[in-house]
Enzyme design. Sequence first.
Site, PDB file in Angstrom:
ATOM      1  N   CYS A  82      -5.965  -5.372   0.159  1.00  0.00           N
ATOM      2  CA  CYS A  82      -6.321  -6.773   0.389  1.00  0.00           C
ATOM      3  C   CYS A  82      -7.641  -6.889   1.148  1.00  0.00           C
ATOM      4  O   CYS A  82      -8.658  -6.398   0.676  1.00  0.00           O
ATOM      5  CB  CYS A  82      -5.172  -7.515   1.071  1.00  0.00           C
ATOM      6  SG  CYS A  82      -5.335  -9.322   0.967  1.00  0.00           S
ATOM      7  N   HIS A 191      -1.060  -6.944  -2.955  1.00  0.00           N
ATOM      8  CA  HIS A 191      -0.235  -6.317  -1.914  1.00  0.00           C
ATOM      9  C   HIS A 191       0.829  -5.427  -2.556  1.00  0.00           C
ATOM     10  O   HIS A 191       1.913  -5.907  -2.911  1.00  0.00           O
ATOM     11  CB  HIS A 191       0.447  -7.391  -1.070  1.00  0.00           C
ATOM     12  CG  HIS A 191      -0.476  -8.122  -0.165  1.00  0.00           C
ATOM     13  ND1 HIS A 191      -0.811  -7.664   1.091  1.00  0.00           N
ATOM     14  CD2 HIS A 191      -1.171  -9.282  -0.334  1.00  0.00           C
ATOM     15  CE1 HIS A 191      -1.655  -8.513   1.664  1.00  0.00           C
ATOM     16  NE2 HIS A 191      -1.878  -9.502   0.819  1.00  0.00           N
ATOM     17  N   GLU A 193       2.758  -3.386  -1.128  1.00  0.00           N
ATOM     18  CA  GLU A 193       3.941  -3.341  -0.267  1.00  0.00           C
ATOM     19  C   GLU A 193       4.863  -4.538  -0.488  1.00  0.00           C
ATOM     20  O   GLU A 193       6.022  -4.520  -0.048  1.00  0.00           O
ATOM     21  CB  GLU A 193       3.515  -3.251   1.202  1.00  0.00           C
ATOM     22  CG  GLU A 193       3.039  -4.540   1.839  1.00  0.00           C
ATOM     23  CD  GLU A 193       1.605  -4.930   1.495  1.00  0.00           C
ATOM     24  OE1 GLU A 193       1.125  -5.957   2.020  1.00  0.00           O
ATOM     25  OE2 GLU A 193       0.962  -4.205   0.710  1.00  0.00           O
TER      26      GLU A 193
END
Length: 213
Positions: A82, A191, A193
């Site tokens: 990001c 992202h 994650e």
Amino acid sequence: MKIAVVDYGMGNLRSVTKALEHVAGDHAQIVLTADPAIVAAADKVVFPGQGAMPDCMKELTERGLKHAVLDAAREKPFLGICVGAQLLFEHSEEGDTAGLGVFKGNVVRFPKDKMVDGQGQKLKVPHMGWNEMFKVHDHPLWAGISDAERFYFVHSYHFQPDDNITVLESCYPYRFAAAVAKDNIFAIQCHPEKSHQAGLSLLKNFVNWNGNT
């Protein structure tokens, strides 16, 4: 093996760290750190980021982590996420901010006059939610992940690289570089994650990556 997650006070650090711990298991020690010496000693480095780029650059510099990040990007497997990925470029339109200059190019805002879908409906900025990722070039971090897999995005700005380093694109409403890679560095706008199994697969690929393409 030790993987350092750079903590400069900006980013979804807990989620990134927990996701890496999940995929690494006993194969690597994941360390969330604000210590430049620990970043320098790590085998691999993850550089997340979230928020406004001027604030991120300010915190990175004031905490003494700028040179540690630059050194890591030169010599070891390195993952930017990001705003951490955006910081690797020369310049951002967000606050007219100078970046780290690892990659040639700029970070630009989605232009208001182009934010219309195929039915003429206005699209919101920031670009927020799930979107497809399209492979431009093969890369070890994309191994085992299907083309057009959906990842989670939250951003108002995107990369505009000068060099041919784009490995993945997304579309909102036009194609833009969603991931870039060069040598030992992989930098991604979305992202992983927060991107369920596909994102975990990418992070696991990073854990297993030796930095070669």
